[in-house]
Design a protein around this motif. Structure first.
Motif, PDB file in Angstrom:
ATOM      1  N   UNK A 341      18.817  -0.150  -7.653  1.00 42.59           N
ATOM      2  CA  UNK A 341      18.324  -0.013  -6.277  1.00 42.59           C
ATOM      3  C   UNK A 341      16.972   0.688  -6.254  1.00 42.59           C
ATOM      4  N   UNK A 342      16.837   1.749  -7.029  1.00 46.83           N
ATOM      5  CA  UNK A 342      15.579   2.493  -7.063  1.00 46.83           C
ATOM      6  C   UNK A 342      14.445   1.632  -7.606  1.00 46.83           C
ATOM      7  N   UNK A 343      14.680   0.986  -8.734  1.00 47.54           N
ATOM      8  CA  UNK A 343      13.642   0.154  -9.348  1.00 47.54           C
ATOM      9  C   UNK A 343      13.262  -1.007  -8.427  1.00 47.54           C
ATOM     10  N   UNK A 344      14.276  -1.664  -7.843  1.00 45.11           N
ATOM     11  CA  UNK A 344      14.006  -2.789  -6.948  1.00 45.11           C
ATOM     12  C   UNK A 344      13.235  -2.371  -5.704  1.00 45.11           C
ATOM     13  N   UNK A 345      13.586  -1.215  -5.149  1.00 44.46           N
ATOM     14  CA  UNK A 345      12.888  -0.730  -3.958  1.00 44.46           C
ATOM     15  C   UNK A 345      11.433  -0.391  -4.268  1.00 44.46           C
ATOM     16  N   UNK A 346      11.199   0.236  -5.410  1.00 42.00           N
ATOM     17  CA  UNK A 346       9.825   0.574  -5.809  1.00 42.00           C
ATOM     18  C   UNK A 346       8.983  -0.684  -5.987  1.00 42.00           C
ATOM     19  N   UNK A 347       9.576  -1.694  -6.618  1.00 41.06           N
ATOM     20  CA  UNK A 347       8.855  -2.956  -6.830  1.00 41.06           C
ATOM     21  C   UNK A 347       8.547  -3.640  -5.497  1.00 41.06           C
ATOM     22  N   UNK A 348       9.513  -3.637  -4.576  1.00 41.21           N
ATOM     23  CA  UNK A 348       9.309  -4.278  -3.278  1.00 41.21           C
ATOM     24  C   UNK A 348       8.195  -3.581  -2.495  1.00 41.21           C
ATOM     25  N   UNK A 349       8.176  -2.261  -2.516  1.00 43.56           N
ATOM     26  CA  UNK A 349       7.137  -1.516  -1.799  1.00 43.56           C
ATOM     27  C   UNK A 349       5.761  -1.814  -2.398  1.00 43.56           C
ATOM     28  N   UNK A 350       5.701  -1.895  -3.724  1.00 47.52           N
ATOM     29  CA  UNK A 350       4.422  -2.195  -4.365  1.00 47.52           C
ATOM     30  C   UNK A 350       3.937  -3.597  -3.989  1.00 47.52           C
ATOM     31  N   UNK A 351       4.837  -4.580  -3.962  1.00 48.80           N
ATOM     32  CA  UNK A 351       4.446  -5.944  -3.602  1.00 48.80           C
ATOM     33  C   UNK A 351       3.957  -6.015  -2.159  1.00 48.80           C
ATOM     34  N   UNK A 352       4.620  -5.283  -1.264  1.00 50.15           N
ATOM     35  CA  UNK A 352       4.177  -5.259   0.131  1.00 50.15           C
ATOM     36  C   UNK A 352       2.778  -4.648   0.242  1.00 50.15           C
ATOM     37  N   UNK A 353       2.517  -3.625  -0.567  1.00 46.89           N
ATOM     38  CA  UNK A 353       1.206  -2.961  -0.507  1.00 46.89           C
ATOM     39  C   UNK A 353       0.078  -3.879  -0.948  1.00 46.89           C
ATOM     40  N   UNK A 354       0.398  -4.904  -1.745  1.00 52.21           N
ATOM     41  CA  UNK A 354      -0.635  -5.822  -2.229  1.00 52.21           C
ATOM     42  C   UNK A 354      -1.138  -6.757  -1.139  1.00 52.21           C
ATOM     43  N   UNK A 355      -0.435  -6.835  -0.024  1.00 57.40           N
ATOM     44  CA  UNK A 355      -0.869  -7.718   1.054  1.00 57.40           C
ATOM     45  C   UNK A 355      -2.169  -7.223   1.683  1.00 57.40           C
ATOM     46  N   UNK A 356      -2.347  -5.915   1.713  1.00 59.43           N
ATOM     47  CA  UNK A 356      -3.585  -5.333   2.234  1.00 59.43           C
ATOM     48  C   UNK A 356      -3.981  -4.193   1.294  1.00 59.43           C
ATOM     49  N   UNK A 357      -4.832  -4.508   0.348  1.00 59.27           N
ATOM     50  CA  UNK A 357      -5.188  -3.558  -0.707  1.00 59.27           C
ATOM     51  C   UNK A 357      -6.188  -2.531  -0.179  1.00 59.27           C
ATOM     52  N   UNK A 358      -5.905  -1.264  -0.477  1.00 61.40           N
ATOM     53  CA  UNK A 358      -6.851  -0.178  -0.207  1.00 61.40           C
ATOM     54  C   UNK A 358      -7.158   0.483  -1.540  1.00 61.40           C
ATOM     55  N   UNK A 359      -8.450   0.508  -1.914  1.00 62.78           N
ATOM     56  CA  UNK A 359      -8.815   1.122  -3.191  1.00 62.78           C
ATOM     57  C   UNK A 359     -10.137   1.872  -3.020  1.00 62.78           C
ATOM     58  N   UNK A 360     -10.761   2.213  -4.147  1.00 59.08           N
ATOM     59  CA  UNK A 360     -11.979   3.019  -4.067  1.00 59.08           C
ATOM     60  C   UNK A 360     -13.155   2.260  -3.458  1.00 59.08           C
ATOM     61  N   UNK A 361     -13.027   0.929  -3.331  1.00 63.76           N
ATOM     62  CA  UNK A 361     -14.112   0.145  -2.735  1.00 63.76           C
ATOM     63  C   UNK A 361     -14.126   0.243  -1.210  1.00 63.76           C
ATOM     64  N   UNK A 362     -12.957   0.333  -0.581  1.00 61.87           N
ATOM     65  CA  UNK A 362     -12.904   0.307   0.888  1.00 61.87           C
ATOM     66  C   UNK A 362     -12.216   1.530   1.476  1.00 61.87           C
ATOM     67  N   UNK A 363     -12.087   2.611   0.695  1.00 55.57           N
ATOM     68  CA  UNK A 363     -11.346   3.783   1.154  1.00 55.57           C
ATOM     69  C   UNK A 363     -11.996   4.450   2.363  1.00 55.57           C
ATOM     70  N   UNK A 364     -13.311   4.322   2.524  1.00 53.43           N
ATOM     71  CA  UNK A 364     -13.995   4.963   3.642  1.00 53.43           C
ATOM     72  C   UNK A 364     -14.162   4.050   4.853  1.00 53.43           C
ATOM     73  N   UNK A 365     -13.589   2.850   4.791  1.00 49.69           N
ATOM     74  CA  UNK A 365     -13.641   1.951   5.942  1.00 49.69           C
ATOM     75  C   UNK A 365     -12.634   2.398   6.980  1.00 49.69           C
ATOM     76  N   UNK A 366     -13.048   2.446   8.240  1.00 57.82           N
ATOM     77  CA  UNK A 366     -12.147   2.807   9.330  1.00 57.82           C
ATOM     78  C   UNK A 366     -11.594   1.526   9.940  1.00 57.82           C
ATOM     79  N   UNK A 367     -10.271   1.453  10.126  1.00 57.85           N
ATOM     80  CA  UNK A 367      -9.699   0.226  10.663  1.00 57.85           C
ATOM     81  C   UNK A 367      -9.981   0.091  12.158  1.00 57.85           C
ATOM     82  N   UNK A 368      -9.676  -1.080  12.703  1.00 57.76           N
ATOM     83  CA  UNK A 368     -10.027  -1.378  14.096  1.00 57.76           C
ATOM     84  C   UNK A 368      -9.341  -0.442  15.084  1.00 57.76           C
ATOM     85  N   UNK A 369      -8.089  -0.091  14.821  1.00 55.13           N
ATOM     86  CA  UNK A 369      -7.351   0.773  15.747  1.00 55.13           C
ATOM     87  C   UNK A 369      -7.994   2.152  15.822  1.00 55.13           C
ATOM     88  N   UNK A 370      -8.370   2.696  14.653  1.00 51.66           N
ATOM     89  CA  UNK A 370      -8.998   4.020  14.634  1.00 51.66           C
ATOM     90  C   UNK A 370     -10.365   3.983  15.303  1.00 51.66           C
TER      91      UNK A 370
END
Length: 424
Positions: A341-370
């Motif tokens: 359960x732990x391993x599967x949950x960690x993998x699922x969360x990581x896959x979901x995070x790949x849908x909208x990647x935030x890294x050192x290239x766009x970390x200072x971008x402010x999203x539309x809501x903000x």
């Protein structure tokens, strides 16, 4: 090295995984303001923070003693309980990282430990006085103290900066930010790496590998320091964006004030053995510094979501850990089920995070809501505009009725409903 059973080995590895998530979850505490103001490049900032986290892990073991000897009664605590506690803590860390909320890894760990201990041995397994004096009170006091200190420090820095040219002051405070960010990283290693040392030490005592009341072995200190340093270098970019740009917009003077205030609070608490949340301290300092500049604002919608996450951390981690402990009563099958359960949950969360990647290239971008929240007209401004007499009418000095068109002209465009689109 002490005699390590298979289960104990799994617990130790899981604890180091938690320490790793603690590292990238809390990188924002030290480096978010430094990155957002441009004092350091993102990758340089996280590398510096990682090294200093490692150094800080060797500076004290007082917080580790609080975890391993004070929070729960060692008698009757089995390695399975420690494993269940870590499951709840890791999952809460990953969920809050996914949504970019700076919650407390420390409280996630403590909530998990409390929940698993209560499920295993009852409420008597938890030392209530320690929870109140060394966990709950610091949780409330830390953001308040750090916030007030940062607010006053920001006021002082701007006052002193009036005597110096703007560009010269900004350059000097950027250098000060780098030094204060290093201090926060050092303080983070001193406080947070010790939590994993404490949990591993508690597991070793529960498994009979070391004597009760023993301090963390050297190999535990080294492995915990390395794990949190590697996690820090990975960089929790989602939370860095929230802390650096989502809560408020900071100038170098404010960044310096926030980091110096937070580091002072964290280092003082580490020496006293308080298992303080560095996230609470740094978030409070950022908000205080944001209000310390004339015209500075705090985005309270983001802050409110963060406060809600803080309040849910202890009970959410406790519930997940209690459930894991109950499942593991089935023996090896239960332990295997919780592990999957732990391993599967960690993998699922990581896959979901790949849908909208935030890294050192766009970390200072402010999203539309903000951006919309920062630019939207305030309630007071809109209300005043709605009752203001149109200039054309006032100039004429007449008592003619004000038309709908005149009123619409005085209300900001953002408050006027858009016309319906034409139908083709």
């Amino acid at each position: 090295m002490e005699h390590i059973t298979l289960l104990l080995g799994i617990v130790i590895i899981t604890a180091l995984v938690f320490d790793f998530t603690n590292g990238f979850h809390d990188t924002a505490n030290a480096m978010a303001t430094t990155i957002s103001t441009g004092a350091l490049k993102p990758k340089t900032a996280v590398a510096m923070s990682a090294v200093l986290n490692l150094v800080g892990a060797f500076m004290s073991v007082e917080v580790a003693k609080t975890i391993s000897k004070g929070l729960v009664n060692e008698e009757g605590i089995q390695p399975e309980v420690i494993f269940a506690a870590l499951v709840g803590a890791i999952l809460w860390n990953l969920v809050t990282w996914l949504v970019g909320l700076p919650s407390s890894s420390s409280h996630a760990l403590m909530g998990g430990l409390i929940g698993a201990a209560v499920a295993s041995a009852g409420i008597g397994a938890v030392n209530g006085s320690v929870v109140v004096t060394k966990v709950l009170i610091p949780a409330i006091a830390a953001p308040l103290v750090a916030g007030i200190a940062a607010y006053l420090a920001a006021k002082v820095t701007y006052k002193l900066g009036d005597k110096v040219g703007g560009k010269t002051a900004a350059k000097g405070y950027r250098a000060g930010q780098i030094a204060s960010a290093g201090l926060v990283s050092l303080a983070h290693g001193t406080n947070d790496a010790q939590k994993t040392m404490g949990i591993i030490t508690l597991a070793l005592i529960a498994g009979g590998a070391i004597a009760p009341d023993a301090n963390p072995p050297v190999w535990v200190i080294v492995s915990a320091g390395l794990a949190i340093a590697m996690g820090t270098y990975l960089g929790g970019w989602r939370i860095i964006r929230t802390m650096g740009k989502g809560l408020t917009d900071l100038q170098p003077q404010q960044g310096f004030a926030a980091q110096t205030s937070a580091a002072s609070v964290i280092l003082a608490s580490s020496n006293l053995g308080f298992s303080l949340s560095t996230t609470h301290s740094c978030s409070g300092a950022v908000m205080g510094a944001g209000l310390g500049r004339k015209g500075g604002v705090v985005r309270w919608s983001t802050a409110t979501r963060m406060f809600v996450a803080w309040g849910l951390t202890l009970p959410a981690a406790a519930l997940v850990s209690a459930g894991a402990e109950l499942v593991m009563r089935a023996g090896d099958i239960g332990i295997a089920a919780v592990t999957v359960f732990l391993v599967g949950s960690c993998l699922a969360i990581w896959l979901i995070s790949r849908r909208q990647v935030v890294d050192h290239h766009n970390v200072n971008d402010v999203n539309d809501a903000e951006r919309a929240e920062a630019e939207a007209p305030g309630v007071v401004t809109t209300a005043i505009a709605a009752v203001t007499v149109p200039p054309t009418v006032a100039a004429a000095g007449t008592t003619a009725a004000v038309t709908d068109e005149d009123l619409k002209a005085t209300i900001p465009a953002a408050t006027t409903p858009a016309a319906p689109a034409a139908t083709v």
